[in-house]
Design an enzyme around this catalytic site. Structure first.
Site, short mmCIF file in Angstrom:
data_model
loop_
_atom_site.label_atom_id
_atom_site.label_comp_id
_atom_site.label_asym_id
_atom_site.label_seq_id
_atom_site.Cartn_x
_atom_site.Cartn_y
_atom_site.Cartn_z
N SER A 80 0.84 -1.20 0.00
CA SER A 80 0.00 0.00 0.00
C SER A 80 0.87 1.25 0.00
O SER A 80 0.41 2.34 -0.37
CB SER A 80 -0.92 0.01 1.22
OG SER A 80 -0.16 0.00 2.42
N HIS B 230 -4.46 13.39 2.09
CA HIS B 230 -3.81 13.23 0.79
C HIS B 230 -4.25 14.34 -0.16
O HIS B 230 -5.15 15.12 0.14
CB HIS B 230 -4.15 11.87 0.18
CG HIS B 230 -3.38 10.74 0.78
ND1 HIS B 230 -3.80 10.07 1.90
CD2 HIS B 230 -2.20 10.17 0.42
CE1 HIS B 230 -2.92 9.13 2.20
NE2 HIS B 230 -1.95 9.17 1.32
N LYS C 139 -6.38 11.90 -5.22
CA LYS C 139 -6.40 10.51 -4.74
C LYS C 139 -7.84 10.00 -4.77
O LYS C 139 -8.76 10.63 -4.24
CB LYS C 139 -5.83 10.42 -3.32
CG LYS C 139 -5.72 8.98 -2.84
CD LYS C 139 -4.84 8.86 -1.62
CE LYS C 139 -4.73 7.42 -1.15
NZ LYS C 139 -4.13 6.54 -2.19
#
Length: 231
Positions: free
Chosen positions: A101, A135, A139
């Site tokens: 990830s 983020h 994203k």
């Protein structure tokens, strides 16, 4: 090393620059505009594929590489409901596959610190767990794959939590933020917090590039922890 880049967004472009600096050859660049060219990648013209695409195409991209025995490193998140299928296929085809990830060395050390803290806190029910991830606005998935990995690490070490969905995870999308993850245990008397903040995408890209070099000529299913912390 001959690298195929499957997905050519910000991560793909950064990996491309790192590969050029190291004198590697980019055998293929696959993106939305030429997705059909994926089938031109073979074990004869490519040593390793690095896959940073999107949740909708990741499974088919990975399946193609594994079926054709092209070692493949993937950092795409949001498709993990099919991870066991990819793992089984890789074992059947005697190919090579690594998923993470997050390929940042710092983040993977953070994962281990998170597990250590989770184990130490499991007896103290008066502490509420809080997780926040921040983020950039481009994203697509929320919570992030890194946040899910952190949650899974807590579940592994702390039986107060059974499923990721039971955790209080706040996802924020702000500007061009590369990535911040915060784990906090809070009670009436005090708080304990650990935090990882990325300064740029370069750490993620360097980790993925190093993973590709490491995976070349191997067989099997691996994690980034195998590369960083294995014997």
């Amino acid at each position: 090393m001959k690298l195929a880049l499957i997905g050519y967004g910000k991560m793909g472009k950064t990996i491309h620059e790192i590969a050029k600096e190291n004198g590697d050859e980019i055998s293929f660049i696959i993106d939305k505009e030429n997705a059909e060219d994926l089938k031109k990648i073979t074990a004869g013209n490519t040593d390793v594929a690095i896959e940073f695409s999107n949740p909708e195409s990741a499974f088919s991209n990975l399946s193609y590489c594994i079926n054709n025995r092209i070692p493949v490193v993937s950092g795409t998140t949001g498709w993990l409901n099919k991870y066991d299928e990819v793992k089984q296929l890789c074992e059947e085809k005697v190919s090579a596959f690594m998923y993470a990830s997050n390929f940042s060395i710092g983040v993977n050390v953070f994962f281990e610190v998170n597990k250590f803290l989770a184990e130490k806190m499991k007896k103290y029910n008066d502490y509420k767990l809080y997780m926040e991830e921040i983020h950039h606005t481009e994203k697509l998935d929320a919570p992030s794959g890194t946040a899910i990995t952190l949650a899974e690490g807590i579940i592994e070490k702390n039986d107060r939590f059974q499923v990721v969905e039971s955790m209080d995870i706040v996802s924020k999308r702000i500007g061009k933020t590369p990535g911040t993850h915060i784990i906090k245990y809070e009670s009436e008397v005090d708080s304990i917090e650990i935090k990882h903040e990325a300064n740029s995408r370069l750490g993620f890209a360097k980790g993925a590039y190093e993973a590709a070099k490491w995976l070349k000529d191997k067989k099997g299913v691996y994690s980034i922890q195998d590369m960083l912390f294995g014997e």
